[in-house]
Design a protein around this motif. Structure first.
Motif, PDB file in Angstrom:
ATOM      1  N   ASN A 108       0.832  -1.206   0.000  1.00 35.52           N
ATOM      2  CA  ASN A 108       0.000   0.000   0.000  1.00 35.52           C
ATOM      3  C   ASN A 108       0.866   1.256   0.000  1.00 35.52           C
ATOM      4  N   ARG A 109       0.280   2.342  -0.469  1.00 37.48           N
ATOM      5  CA  ARG A 109       0.948   3.648  -0.322  1.00 37.48           C
ATOM      6  C   ARG A 109       0.352   4.364   0.883  1.00 37.48           C
ATOM      7  N   PHE A 110       1.176   5.122   1.571  1.00 35.52           N
ATOM      8  CA  PHE A 110       0.649   5.981   2.633  1.00 35.52           C
ATOM      9  C   PHE A 110       1.033   7.423   2.326  1.00 35.52           C
ATOM     10  N   ARG A 111       0.275   8.341   2.892  1.00 31.42           N
ATOM     11  CA  ARG A 111       0.623   9.751   2.747  1.00 31.42           C
ATOM     12  C   ARG A 111       0.303  10.480   4.041  1.00 31.42           C
ATOM     13  N   GLU A 112       0.733  11.711   4.075  1.00 24.60           N
ATOM     14  CA  GLU A 112       0.576  12.520   5.284  1.00 24.60           C
ATOM     15  C   GLU A 112      -0.871  12.510   5.774  1.00 24.60           C
ATOM     16  N   GLY A 113      -1.052  12.315   7.052  1.00 23.27           N
ATOM     17  CA  GLY A 113      -2.391  12.329   7.633  1.00 23.27           C
ATOM     18  C   GLY A 113      -3.028  10.954   7.739  1.00 23.27           C
ATOM     19  N   ASP A 114      -2.383   9.946   7.177  1.00 24.35           N
ATOM     20  CA  ASP A 114      -2.963   8.590   7.210  1.00 24.35           C
ATOM     21  C   ASP A 114      -2.828   7.951   8.589  1.00 24.35           C
ATOM     22  N   ILE A 115      -3.788   7.110   8.902  1.00 22.36           N
ATOM     23  CA  ILE A 115      -3.694   6.216  10.060  1.00 22.36           C
ATOM     24  C   ILE A 115      -3.528   4.805   9.498  1.00 22.36           C
ATOM     25  N   ILE A 116      -2.565   4.089  10.018  1.00 25.58           N
ATOM     26  CA  ILE A 116      -2.351   2.702   9.583  1.00 25.58           C
ATOM     27  C   ILE A 116      -2.583   1.796  10.785  1.00 25.58           C
ATOM     28  N   ALA A 117      -3.427   0.809  10.601  1.00 26.53           N
ATOM     29  CA  ALA A 117      -3.709  -0.144  11.684  1.00 26.53           C
ATOM     30  C   ALA A 117      -2.889  -1.408  11.456  1.00 26.53           C
ATOM     31  N   VAL A 118      -2.128  -1.797  12.453  1.00 27.83           N
ATOM     32  CA  VAL A 118      -1.287  -2.996  12.328  1.00 27.83           C
ATOM     33  C   VAL A 118      -1.695  -4.017  13.393  1.00 27.83           C
ATOM     34  N   PRO A 119      -2.268  -5.133  12.995  1.00 26.99           N
ATOM     35  CA  PRO A 119      -2.693  -6.144  13.981  1.00 26.99           C
ATOM     36  C   PRO A 119      -1.511  -6.792  14.701  1.00 26.99           C
ATOM     37  N   THR A 120      -1.802  -7.359  15.836  1.00 24.46           N
ATOM     38  CA  THR A 120      -0.792  -8.055  16.648  1.00 24.46           C
ATOM     39  C   THR A 120      -0.119  -9.167  15.848  1.00 24.46           C
ATOM     40  N   GLY A 121       1.198  -9.211  15.926  1.00 19.15           N
ATOM     41  CA  GLY A 121       1.934 -10.328  15.341  1.00 19.15           C
ATOM     42  C   GLY A 121       2.069 -10.295  13.830  1.00 19.15           C
ATOM     43  N   VAL A 122       1.539  -9.283  13.191  1.00 22.50           N
ATOM     44  CA  VAL A 122       1.632  -9.200  11.729  1.00 22.50           C
ATOM     45  C   VAL A 122       2.888  -8.403  11.361  1.00 22.50           C
ATOM     46  N   ALA A 123       3.718  -9.002  10.510  1.00 24.85           N
ATOM     47  CA  ALA A 123       4.975  -8.344  10.132  1.00 24.85           C
ATOM     48  C   ALA A 123       4.682  -7.095   9.298  1.00 24.85           C
ATOM     49  N   PHE A 124       5.327  -6.000   9.659  1.00 27.25           N
ATOM     50  CA  PHE A 124       5.068  -4.695   9.043  1.00 27.25           C
ATOM     51  C   PHE A 124       6.377  -4.071   8.595  1.00 27.25           C
ATOM     52  N   TRP A 125       6.397  -3.478   7.396  1.00 28.91           N
ATOM     53  CA  TRP A 125       7.563  -2.705   6.944  1.00 28.91           C
ATOM     54  C   TRP A 125       7.072  -1.444   6.264  1.00 28.91           C
ATOM     55  N   MET A 126       7.931  -0.434   6.234  1.00 29.33           N
ATOM     56  CA  MET A 126       7.566   0.779   5.509  1.00 29.33           C
ATOM     57  C   MET A 126       8.801   1.362   4.821  1.00 29.33           C
ATOM     58  N   TYR A 127       8.539   2.116   3.747  1.00 25.74           N
ATOM     59  CA  TYR A 127       9.635   2.597   2.911  1.00 25.74           C
ATOM     60  C   TYR A 127       9.336   4.012   2.433  1.00 25.74           C
ATOM     61  N   ASN A 128      10.337   4.875   2.536  1.00 24.98           N
ATOM     62  CA  ASN A 128      10.188   6.261   2.080  1.00 24.98           C
ATOM     63  C   ASN A 128      10.853   6.418   0.724  1.00 24.98           C
ATOM     64  N   ASP A 129      10.063   6.666  -0.311  1.00 22.42           N
ATOM     65  CA  ASP A 129      10.635   6.817  -1.652  1.00 22.42           C
ATOM     66  C   ASP A 129      10.655   8.288  -2.084  1.00 22.42           C
ATOM     67  N   GLN A 130      10.414   9.197  -1.168  1.00 21.33           N
ATOM     68  CA  GLN A 130      10.348  10.622  -1.513  1.00 21.33           C
ATOM     69  C   GLN A 130      11.456  11.403  -0.820  1.00 21.33           C
ATOM     70  N   GLU A 131      11.604  12.685  -1.220  1.00 22.23           N
ATOM     71  CA  GLU A 131      12.632  13.552  -0.628  1.00 22.23           C
ATOM     72  C   GLU A 131      12.322  13.870   0.844  1.00 22.23           C
ATOM     73  N   THR A 132      11.038  14.162   1.111  1.00 23.71           N
ATOM     74  CA  THR A 132      10.652  14.571   2.464  1.00 23.71           C
ATOM     75  C   THR A 132      10.802  13.405   3.436  1.00 23.71           C
ATOM     76  N   PRO A 133      11.457  13.639   4.582  1.00 22.23           N
ATOM     77  CA  PRO A 133      11.529  12.555   5.566  1.00 22.23           C
ATOM     78  C   PRO A 133      10.129  12.141   6.033  1.00 22.23           C
ATOM     79  N   VAL A 134       9.948  10.859   6.243  1.00 25.76           N
ATOM     80  CA  VAL A 134       8.677  10.361   6.781  1.00 25.76           C
ATOM     81  C   VAL A 134       8.755  10.383   8.304  1.00 25.76           C
ATOM     82  N   ILE A 135       7.736  10.944   8.933  1.00 21.10           N
ATOM     83  CA  ILE A 135       7.654  10.888  10.395  1.00 21.10           C
ATOM     84  C   ILE A 135       6.373  10.138  10.751  1.00 21.10           C
TER      85      ILE A 135
END
Lengths: 284, 185
Positions: A108-135
């Motif tokens: 999935n793609r995420f953007r500023e203002g998004d809420i991401i729900a991550v269930p217990t025990g589910v492996a999660f990764w994220m990647y920043n492909d843009q210039e702006t740092p992701v916080i």
């Protein structure tokens, strides 16, 4: 929470009090043993990812809610038992002369203002492909019924050889009770090499990488990706409210009622069009 | 009323070796689980169970319980088990023999290799819909990730990452290698 844990006379606004730097960013945490956090039953952390940086996959002993304060990029979750539904097209096979076609679970793609729900025990990764740092601010709900361990947040990293962000507080808690033998590795590193060689049917070199034994493995939880990642993903769509033109708006109006005859004519026209357009659309 | 819902409820389900397994490989073994989907009363008590039987030298791939603690009780034979915590420390690396129990906390990674002819165990789980995530083999967590993510995560060449995704075609139970099978015969 334990008795009287929530009997506050005064509350304080808290800043993160621990910082773990990585090659591609940093993770800050608030002390989960602070009384206010203990009362509320959750833990908080903040991850900052620089451009072309990947937060390595991990899972947690409680559900998480992640808010994207800044930036955008990709994230993925791996659900046990779910199929790998994103597949590389055949063209790439011929184009690059490769036999292997990658497939993986939904990305999935995420953007500023998004809420991401991550269930217990589910492996999660994220990647920043843009210039702006992701916080990304992450709340881990330790009091959830899905957490069957104690109230200490735990990150189970699948890769790397680094200190997980809440380990400091764990060590503070166990100090004086028992000494930890070693620290800062991933869940594969605790298995015997031979065992993993058999279980994965791969050579020792790959197992060493899996266990974070390679020499340059001090990159931390967030790693830089040279040249960026190539991920199978559909092209990004503009949010509807931004891209919708007046014509589009008109298309969204309720359609006028048609007579049966008109509808039949429409259907005939549509079938004809379909047959001309694609030879695959035939009656069964 | 209580008498309508509880008194006549089904309380029993067989998961022993004689029952139809959910996971089966004639060269590796079998596993049968019972959750609240099979036995609805388990939803009430929030527990489930698993029965496994592994042939000698067969491996139950590294995996973890997503949403439950578990108690693995060895019924017959013996197996070599390894358990790893969130810091990558081996918290158990040893044999589990008949009559002994091993507690595996939620999310701790665990793997097993049968050392005797037939290792049998029952695992009690503290969730009525206990689920596991596998860390090796076909359709495992590693397989669910894009190739490039895997390569970057483990600092691997793409070709090595491909091997990681593809080399083990088995999902849960890995049969012994040919040489080990011959030795047993």
């Amino acid at each position: 929470p334990q008795q009287n844990e929530c009997q506050f006379e005064r509350l304080n606004a808290l800043e993160p009090d621990n910082r773990v730097e990585s090659e591609g960013g940093l993770i800050e945490t608030w002390n989960p043993t602070n009384r206010q956090f203990r009362c509320a039953g959750f833990a908080l952390s903040r991850a900052t990812l620089q451009r072309n940086s990947l937060r390595r996959p991990f899972y947690s002993n409680a559900p998480q809610e992640i808010f994207i304060q800044q930036g955008n990029g990709y994230f993925g979750m791996v659900f046990p038992g779910c199929p790998e539904t994103f597949e590389e097209p055949r063209e790439s096979e011929q184009g690059e002369g490769r036999r292997f076609r990658d497939s993986h679970q939904k990305v999935n793609r995420f953007r500023e203002g998004d809420i991401i729900a991550v269930p217990t025990g589910v492996a999660f990764w994220m990647y920043n492909d843009q210039e702006t740092p992701v916080i990304a601010i992450s709340l881990t709900d330790m009091s959830s019924h899905q957490n069957q361990l104690d109230q200490m947040p735990r990150r189970f990293y699948l890769a790397g050889n680094h200190e997980q962000e809440f380990l400091l507080y764990q060590k503070q808690q166990v100090r004086g009770k028992e000494e930890q033998e070693s620290e800062g590795s991933n869940i594969f590193s605790g298995f015997k090499r031979d065992f993993l060689e058999d279980a994965l049917n791969v050579n020792r070199h790959i197992v060493d990488r899996l266990q974070g034994r390679n020499e340059d493995e001090e990159k931390g939880a967030i790693v830089k990706v040279k040249g960026g990642l190539s991920i199978i993903s559909p092209p990004e769509r503009q949010p509807r409210h931004q891209s919708r033109s007046r014509q589009d708006e008109e298309r969204w109006q309720p359609r006028p009622h048609k007579s049966r005859r008109e509808e039949e004519d429409d259907e005939k026209h549509s079938r004809h069009h379909d047959q001309g357009g694609s030879r695959w659309k035939q009656d069964n | 009323g209580l008498e309508e819902t509880v008194c006549s409820a089904k309380y029993r389900e067989n998961i022993g070796s004689s029952s139809s397994p959910d996971i089966y490989n004639p060269q590796a073994g079998r596993i049968k689980t019972v959750t609240s989907l099979d036995l609805p009363i388990l939803r009430w008590i929030k527990l489930s169970a698993e029965h496994g039987s592994l042939h000698k030298n067969a491996i139950f791939v590294p995996h973890y319980n997503l949403n439950a603690n578990s108690a693995i009780y060895a019924l017959r034979g013996r197996a070599w088990l390894q358990v790893v915590n969130c810091n990558g420390n081996t918290v158990f690396d040893g044999e589990l023999e008949a009559g002994r129990v091993l507690i595996v906390p939620q999310n701790f990674a665990v793997a097993a290799k049968a050392l005797s002819d037939k290792f049998q165990y029952v695992s009690f789980k503290t969730n009525d819909r206990a689920a596991i995530a596998r860390l090796a083999g076909s359709s495992s967590t590693l397989n669910g990730m894009p190739l490039d993510v895997l390569a970057a995560t483990f600092n691997l060449e793409r070709n090595d990452a491909r091997q990681l995704k593809n080399n083990n075609p088995f999902k849960f139970l890995v049969p012994p290698r040919e040489s080990e099978r011959r030795a047993v015969a």
